[in-house]
Design an enzyme around this catalytic site. Structure first.
Site, PDB file in Angstrom:
ATOM      1  N   GLN A   1      11.135  -9.616   6.919  1.00 29.13           N
ATOM      2  CA  GLN A   1      10.665  -8.172   5.986  1.00 29.13           C
ATOM      3  C   GLN A   1      11.227  -7.000   7.348  1.00 29.13           C
ATOM      4  O   GLN A   1      10.144  -6.495   7.184  1.00 29.13           O
ATOM      5  CB  GLN A   1       9.134  -8.271   5.666  1.00 29.13           C
ATOM      6  CG  GLN A   1       8.955  -8.863   5.299  1.00 29.13           C
ATOM      7  CD  GLN A   1       6.977  -9.123   5.558  1.00 29.13           C
ATOM      8  OE1 GLN A   1       5.829  -8.095   6.126  1.00 29.13           O
ATOM      9  NE2 GLN A   1       6.564 -10.335   5.158  1.00 29.13           N
ATOM     10  N   CYS A   2      12.628  -7.536   7.903  1.00 29.71           N
ATOM     11  CA  CYS A   2      13.255  -5.910   8.586  1.00 29.71           C
ATOM     12  C   CYS A   2      13.811  -4.977   7.190  1.00 29.71           C
ATOM     13  O   CYS A   2      14.648  -5.455   6.517  1.00 29.71           O
ATOM     14  CB  CYS A   2      14.425  -7.174   9.573  1.00 29.71           C
ATOM     15  SG  CYS A   2      15.211  -6.260  10.668  1.00 29.71           S
ATOM     16  N   GLY A   3      14.064  -4.340   7.984  1.00 34.56           N
ATOM     17  CA  GLY A   3      15.157  -3.734   7.505  1.00 34.56           C
ATOM     18  C   GLY A   3      16.579  -3.540   7.231  1.00 34.56           C
ATOM     19  O   GLY A   3      17.111  -3.269   6.555  1.00 34.56           O
TER      20      GLY A   3
END
Length: 239
Positions: free
Chosen positions: A112-114
């Site tokens: 769920q990281c950019g």
């Protein structure tokens, strides 16, 4: 009974007294040397004229013990990535020595990281291109950065394999910083700190490992996998 001249008796007694005094002085000197050497953490180097057997043997034993202790300590320390055993996503032990002769790219991943989309996409491209030439990508999920890897191992596998077609191994979720950091990551950080310091800064930090298991480079989370392709090729081409 033969009576020796008085002068001869006196001279002989003086010689005996001088010899006995000399022995006493040497004994005291040797005792002082032994006492001083035992009070020091490292035995003193004694001059040649103080060649006391006690000092010499004590020093040899101490040096021998120190050398043996150092060799034992070094033998217990991991010498490469191949010395570690880790858990896969299903909890099975994986001995990393199975990757001897392979070039490794070790990455702490998150779902769920950019940086997730770009990194997973490029990691898949790299693996497809170089897996038959000896590249292996080892992905270690980590939830320490913004809690961006909250899922179970099963959820992480499904996400990576379904969405990004990841064919490389994804291991058990680990911590990469702090006292509970995985031993492998403690080793990676100690082997390659430099400008990045001792800690992992964020998701998708990358370590490049050669065929002998030695860490040769480290890349920031924002460094794209495709930008280090040339470094990977260089290691793959080495015999």
């Amino acid at each position: 009974m033969t009576h020796l001249p008085t002068r001869f008796l006196i001279n002989r007694n003086l010689i005996r007294l001088a010899s006995f005094s000399s022995i006493l002085r040497r004994g005291r000197l040797n005792s002082l040397i032994l006492a001083s050497s035992s009070s020091l953490s490292h035995p003193v180097k004694t001059p040649v004229l103080c060649s006391a057997v006690g000092v010499s043997s004590r020093k040899s034993v101490f040096v021998g013990f120190r050398a043996s202790h150092t060799m034992a300590s070094q033998s217990n320390q991991p010498q490469s990535v191949h010395d570690f055993t880790v858990k896969d996503a299903k909890g099975n032990d994986v001995d990393l020595s199975i990757y001897k002769g392979k070039v490794l790219l070790i990455v702490n991943v998150a779902s769920q990281c950019g940086l997730t989309n770009s990194n997973y996409t490029e990691l898949t491209k790299l693996y497809e291109k170089y897996k038959d030439q000896g590249l292996e990508i080892l992905a270690f999920p980590c939830n320490q950065f913004g809690s961006q890897e909250p899922g179970s191992n099963e959820q992480i596998l499904e996400f990576a394999c379904t969405r990004f077609k990841a064919e490389y191994p994804i291991f058990d979720k680990v911590e990469v910083n702090g006292s509970n950091a995985a031993p492998l990551y403690k080793y990676l950080k100690s082997a390659k700190g430099g400008l990045f310091g001792d800690s992992i800064k964020w998701n998708f930090s990358k370590f490049l490992v050669d065929k002998e298991g030695r860490v040769v480079d480290r890349y920031a989370p924002t460094t794209s996998p495709l930008s280090i392709e040339k470094d990977i090729k260089k290691l793959l081409e080495k015999a």
